[in-house]
Design an enzyme around this catalytic site. Structure first.
Site, PDB file in Angstrom:
ATOM      1  N   ARG A  12      16.871 -10.620 -39.879  1.00  0.00           N
ATOM      2  CA  ARG A  12      17.432  -9.457 -38.987  1.00  0.00           C
ATOM      3  C   ARG A  12      18.987  -9.862 -39.302  1.00  0.00           C
ATOM      4  O   ARG A  12      19.438 -10.818 -39.675  1.00  0.00           O
ATOM      5  CB  ARG A  12      17.178  -9.667 -37.653  1.00  0.00           C
ATOM      6  CG  ARG A  12      15.796  -9.075 -37.511  1.00  0.00           C
ATOM      7  CD  ARG A  12      15.481  -8.885 -35.959  1.00  0.00           C
ATOM      8  NE  ARG A  12      15.787 -10.014 -34.769  1.00  0.00           N
ATOM      9  CZ  ARG A  12      16.543  -9.961 -33.943  1.00  0.00           C
ATOM     10  NH1 ARG A  12      17.116  -8.775 -33.511  1.00  0.00           N
ATOM     11  NH2 ARG A  12      16.899 -10.897 -33.050  1.00  0.00           N
ATOM     12  N   ILE A  14      22.941 -10.620 -39.923  1.00  0.00           N
ATOM     13  CA  ILE A  14      23.714 -11.097 -41.113  1.00  0.00           C
ATOM     14  C   ILE A  14      22.467 -11.665 -42.007  1.00  0.00           C
ATOM     15  O   ILE A  14      22.689 -11.782 -43.225  1.00  0.00           O
ATOM     16  CB  ILE A  14      24.876 -11.984 -40.622  1.00  0.00           C
ATOM     17  CG1 ILE A  14      25.737 -11.474 -40.102  1.00  0.00           C
ATOM     18  CG2 ILE A  14      25.152 -12.951 -41.737  1.00  0.00           C
ATOM     19  CD1 ILE A  14      26.880 -12.191 -39.234  1.00  0.00           C
ATOM     20  N   ASN A  82      21.772 -20.075 -40.633  1.00  0.00           N
ATOM     21  CA  ASN A  82      22.398 -18.760 -40.157  1.00  0.00           C
ATOM     22  C   ASN A  82      21.715 -18.476 -38.744  1.00  0.00           C
ATOM     23  O   ASN A  82      22.556 -17.926 -38.111  1.00  0.00           O
ATOM     24  CB  ASN A  82      21.945 -17.455 -41.006  1.00  0.00           C
ATOM     25  CG  ASN A  82      22.041 -16.487 -40.547  1.00  0.00           C
ATOM     26  OD1 ASN A  82      23.331 -15.846 -40.177  1.00  0.00           O
ATOM     27  ND2 ASN A  82      21.055 -15.649 -39.820  1.00  0.00           N
ATOM     28  N   TYR A 147      28.868 -21.313 -27.195  1.00  0.00           N
ATOM     29  CA  TYR A 147      28.725 -20.717 -28.545  1.00  0.00           C
ATOM     30  C   TYR A 147      29.908 -21.223 -29.101  1.00  0.00           C
ATOM     31  O   TYR A 147      29.609 -21.732 -30.466  1.00  0.00           O
ATOM     32  CB  TYR A 147      28.821 -19.178 -28.304  1.00  0.00           C
ATOM     33  CG  TYR A 147      28.691 -18.635 -29.628  1.00  0.00           C
ATOM     34  CD1 TYR A 147      27.274 -18.080 -30.161  1.00  0.00           C
ATOM     35  CD2 TYR A 147      29.737 -17.992 -30.578  1.00  0.00           C
ATOM     36  CE1 TYR A 147      27.077 -17.497 -31.295  1.00  0.00           C
ATOM     37  CE2 TYR A 147      29.789 -17.428 -31.616  1.00  0.00           C
ATOM     38  CZ  TYR A 147      28.272 -17.092 -32.398  1.00  0.00           C
ATOM     39  OH  TYR A 147      28.175 -16.355 -33.221  1.00  0.00           O
ATOM     40  N   ILE A 180      30.722  -8.503 -36.714  1.00  0.00           N
ATOM     41  CA  ILE A 180      29.957  -7.762 -37.459  1.00  0.00           C
ATOM     42  C   ILE A 180      29.154  -6.734 -36.622  1.00  0.00           C
ATOM     43  O   ILE A 180      28.686  -7.172 -35.815  1.00  0.00           O
ATOM     44  CB  ILE A 180      29.125  -8.593 -38.587  1.00  0.00           C
ATOM     45  CG1 ILE A 180      30.235  -9.971 -38.900  1.00  0.00           C
ATOM     46  CG2 ILE A 180      28.406  -8.166 -39.513  1.00  0.00           C
ATOM     47  CD1 ILE A 180      31.236  -9.571 -40.002  1.00  0.00           C
TER      48      ILE A 180
HETATM   49  N1  CAA Z   1      39.714 -12.062 -22.124  1.00  0.00           N
HETATM   50  C1  CAA Z   1      39.764 -12.234 -20.754  1.00  0.00           C
HETATM   51  N2  CAA Z   1      39.380 -11.807 -19.523  1.00  0.00           N
HETATM   52  C2  CAA Z   1      38.152 -11.192 -19.886  1.00  0.00           C
HETATM   53  C3  CAA Z   1      37.573 -10.861 -21.071  1.00  0.00           C
HETATM   54  C4  CAA Z   1      38.490 -11.667 -22.166  1.00  0.00           C
HETATM   55  N3  CAA Z   1      37.771 -11.297 -23.172  1.00  0.00           N
HETATM   56  N4  CAA Z   1      36.345 -10.456 -21.034  1.00  0.00           N
HETATM   57  C5  CAA Z   1      36.135 -10.369 -19.489  1.00  0.00           C
HETATM   58  N5  CAA Z   1      37.310 -10.810 -18.989  1.00  0.00           N
HETATM   59  C6  CAA Z   1      37.535 -10.658 -17.486  1.00  0.00           C
HETATM   60  C7  CAA Z   1      36.905  -9.216 -16.802  1.00  0.00           C
HETATM   61  O1  CAA Z   1      38.124  -8.268 -16.991  1.00  0.00           O
HETATM   62  C8  CAA Z   1      36.671  -9.746 -15.462  1.00  0.00           C
HETATM   63  O2  CAA Z   1      37.853  -9.762 -14.884  1.00  0.00           O
HETATM   64  P1  CAA Z   1      38.176  -9.234 -13.314  1.00  0.00           P
HETATM   65  O3  CAA Z   1      37.011 -10.237 -12.445  1.00  0.00           O
HETATM   66  O4  CAA Z   1      39.473  -9.672 -13.084  1.00  0.00           O
HETATM   67  O5  CAA Z   1      37.639  -7.629 -13.284  1.00  0.00           O
HETATM   68  C9  CAA Z   1      36.025 -11.001 -15.738  1.00  0.00           C
HETATM   69  O6  CAA Z   1      36.671 -11.610 -16.875  1.00  0.00           O
HETATM   70  C10 CAA Z   1      34.628 -10.922 -16.134  1.00  0.00           C
HETATM   71  O7  CAA Z   1      33.815 -11.273 -14.834  1.00  0.00           O
HETATM   72  P2  CAA Z   1      32.723 -10.860 -14.500  1.00  0.00           P
HETATM   73  O8  CAA Z   1      32.197 -11.643 -13.230  1.00  0.00           O
HETATM   74  O9  CAA Z   1      32.559  -9.417 -14.508  1.00  0.00           O
HETATM   75  O10 CAA Z   1      31.742 -11.515 -15.758  1.00  0.00           O
HETATM   76  P3  CAA Z   1      30.290 -11.353 -16.001  1.00  0.00           P
HETATM   77  O11 CAA Z   1      29.609 -12.781 -15.283  1.00  0.00           O
HETATM   78  O12 CAA Z   1      29.634 -10.030 -15.782  1.00  0.00           O
HETATM   79  O13 CAA Z   1      30.273 -11.590 -17.512  1.00  0.00           O
HETATM   80  C11 CAA Z   1      30.983 -11.227 -19.982  1.00  0.00           C
HETATM   81  C12 CAA Z   1      30.775 -10.776 -18.426  1.00  0.00           C
HETATM   82  C13 CAA Z   1      29.400 -11.875 -20.433  1.00  0.00           C
HETATM   83  C14 CAA Z   1      32.103 -11.974 -19.973  1.00  0.00           C
HETATM   84  C15 CAA Z   1      31.170  -9.947 -20.745  1.00  0.00           C
HETATM   85  O14 CAA Z   1      32.338  -9.391 -20.476  1.00  0.00           O
HETATM   86  C16 CAA Z   1      31.033 -10.255 -22.303  1.00  0.00           C
HETATM   87  O15 CAA Z   1      29.792 -10.372 -22.914  1.00  0.00           O
HETATM   88  N6  CAA Z   1      32.078 -10.314 -22.720  1.00  0.00           N
HETATM   89  C17 CAA Z   1      32.063 -10.674 -24.342  1.00  0.00           C
HETATM   90  C18 CAA Z   1      32.178 -11.976 -24.743  1.00  0.00           C
HETATM   91  C19 CAA Z   1      32.250 -11.951 -26.438  1.00  0.00           C
HETATM   92  O16 CAA Z   1      33.226 -11.593 -26.888  1.00  0.00           O
HETATM   93  N7  CAA Z   1      31.086 -12.530 -26.869  1.00  0.00           N
HETATM   94  C20 CAA Z   1      31.223 -12.524 -28.364  1.00  0.00           C
HETATM   95  C21 CAA Z   1      29.753 -12.187 -28.830  1.00  0.00           C
HETATM   96  S1  CAA Z   1      29.566 -11.573 -30.376  1.00  0.00           S
HETATM   97  C22 CAA Z   1      29.385 -13.145 -31.208  1.00  0.00           C
HETATM   98  O17 CAA Z   1      29.273 -13.983 -30.692  1.00  0.00           O
HETATM   99  C23 CAA Z   1      29.379 -13.152 -32.815  1.00  0.00           C
HETATM  100  C24 CAA Z   1      30.464 -13.822 -33.439  1.00  0.00           C
HETATM  101  O18 CAA Z   1      30.326 -14.876 -33.906  1.00  0.00           O
HETATM  102  C25 CAA Z   1      31.861 -13.224 -33.274  1.00  0.00           C
END
Ligand code: CAA
Length: 240
Positions: A12, A14, A82, A147, A180
Site C-alpha cells: 500500500r 509509498i 518502509n 514518529y 505524499i
Molecule cells: N502547529 C501548531 N499548532 C497546532 C498544529 C501545528 N502543526 N496542529 C494543531 N495545532 C494546535 C491546534 O490549533 C489546537 O490549538 P488550540 O487548542 O489553541 O485550538 C491544538 O494544537 C490541538 O489541540 P487539540 O486538543 O485539538 O488536539 P488533538 O488532541 O485533537 O490532536 C492533532 C489533533 C492530532 C494534533 C491533529 O491536529 C493532527 O493530526 N495534526 C497533524 C499532525 C501531522 O502533521 N502529522 C503528520 C502525519 S503525515 C506523516 O506523518 C507522513 C510524513 O512522514 C510526512
C-alpha cells in the site's frame, strides 16, 4: 537471475509504488504487509508481486518471514524498510502506548528487518538498503514526538550501517519523503492538511511514484559509492 528485493509495508501507499517500480526494473519483489489481507490480495492480483504477512515489530516473526521469502525466491539483496505507522497526539496527551507502538514498528521494525538479512549480504559482498525516513525526522512535527524520534533514528541507522557495510559493497541510504498523497496523510484532518499543503512550495502533495524513483536510483548495482546519504523529496518544503 534477477536480484531479490524485500519491501516492508510494500502493498500500500509509498511501499506499493516502490514494489511496482522495482518489479519494473527487473527485480524479483517480495512485499510485506501487517494486517490488510484484502489490500494485499488485490495488490498481488494487480501486480503479480508476492505478498507476505508479518509484524515488523516482532523480531522472530521478521526472522521467520525473511527465511520464508529467501526459501521461495532466493537471497534478499535489496531491502527497503518502509513499513511505518503514526499515532499522532500533542505531547501532553501522548500515551506510553502511542509512544511504544510507533517506536516498536518504525524504529525497532527497521532493526528487525535488516538484522536477519545483514549476515548474508556480508557473506555475498553485496547489499542495497534503503530506509524510508520522513521530513518530520529532519524538522520535527507538532503532535509527532514519537514518529519524529523514529524517523530521526532512521538517519542514525543508515549512517552507521553505511560505515559497517562499505567494505562489503553494502550501501545504506535514507529517503525523507515530505507529505505524499497516501492514506497516512489523508488521515490528517482536512483543515490541517490544507495548512500543510500551503507550506509546500510545489503547491501539492507528492506522488508515491516520486519516492519510488529515488529508491530505484539508490539500489542500482552501479550506485555503490552512494552510501550513508539522505535524499529529501519534499517539494522544497524543507532543506537541511
Ligand atoms: N502547529 C501548531 N499548532 C497546532 C498544529 C501545528 N502543526 N496542529 C494543531 N495545532 C494546535 C491546534 O490549533 C489546537 O490549538 P488550540 O487548542 O489553541 O485550538 C491544538 O494544537 C490541538 O489541540 P487539540 O486538543 O485539538 O488536539 P488533538 O488532541 O485533537 O490532536 C492533532 C489533533 C492530532 C494534533 C491533529 O491536529 C493532527 O493530526 N495534526 C497533524 C499532525 C501531522 O502533521 N502529522 C503528520 C502525519 S503525515 C506523516 O506523518 C507522513 C510524513 O512522514 C510526512
Amino acid at each position: 537471475m534477477s536480484r531479490v528485493a524485500l519491501v516492508t509495508g510494500g502493498s500500500r501507499g509509498i511501499g506499493a509504488a516502490i514494489s511496482k517500480e522495482l518489479k519494473e526494473k527487473g527485480y524479483t519483489v517480495a512485499a510485506t504487509y501487517a494486517g490488510n489481507d484484502e489490500a494485499a490480495a488485490a495488490f498481488t492480483e494487480e501486480t503479480g508481486i508476492k505478498t507476505y504477512k508479518w509484524n515488523v515489530a516482532d523480531y522472530d516473526s521478521s526472522k521467520d518471514g525473511i527465511a520464508k521469502v529467501e526459501a521461495d525466491l532466493g537471497p534478499i539483496e535489496v531491502v527497503v524498510a518502509n513499513a511505518g505507522i503514526t499515532r499522532d497526539a500533542p505531547f501532553h496527551k501522548m500515551t506510553p502506548e502511542q509512544w511504544h507502538e510507533v517506536i516498536d514498528t518504525n524504529l525497532t521494525g527497521v532493526f528487525n528487518t535488516i538484522h536477519p538479512i545483514w549476515p548474508g549480504m556480508r557473506e555475498r559482498k553485496f547489499g542495497r538498503i534503503v530506509v524510508i525516513s520522513s521530513i518530520n525526522g529532519q524538522k520535527g512535527q507538532f503532535a509527532q514526538v514519537n514518529y519524529a524520534a523514529t524517523k530521526a533514528g532512521d538517519l542514525g541507522i543508515v549512517k552507521s550501517l553505511a560505515q559497517e557495510g562499505a567494505r562489503a559493497n553494502i550501501t545504506a541510504n535514507a529517503i525523507c519523503p515530505g507529505y505524499i498523497g497516501t492514506d497516512m496523510v489523508m488521515a490528517v484532518p482536512e483543515k490541517v492538511r490544507e495548512s500543510i499543503i500551503a507550506q509546500i512550495p510545489a503547491g501539492r502533495l507528492g506522488e508515491p511514484e516520486e519516492i519510488a524513483r529515488a529508491v530505484s536510483f539508490l539500489v542500482a548495482d552501479d550506485a555503490g559509492f552512494i552510501n550513508g546519504s539522505t535524499i529529501s523529496a519534499n517539494g522544497a518544503q524543507f532543506f537541511v
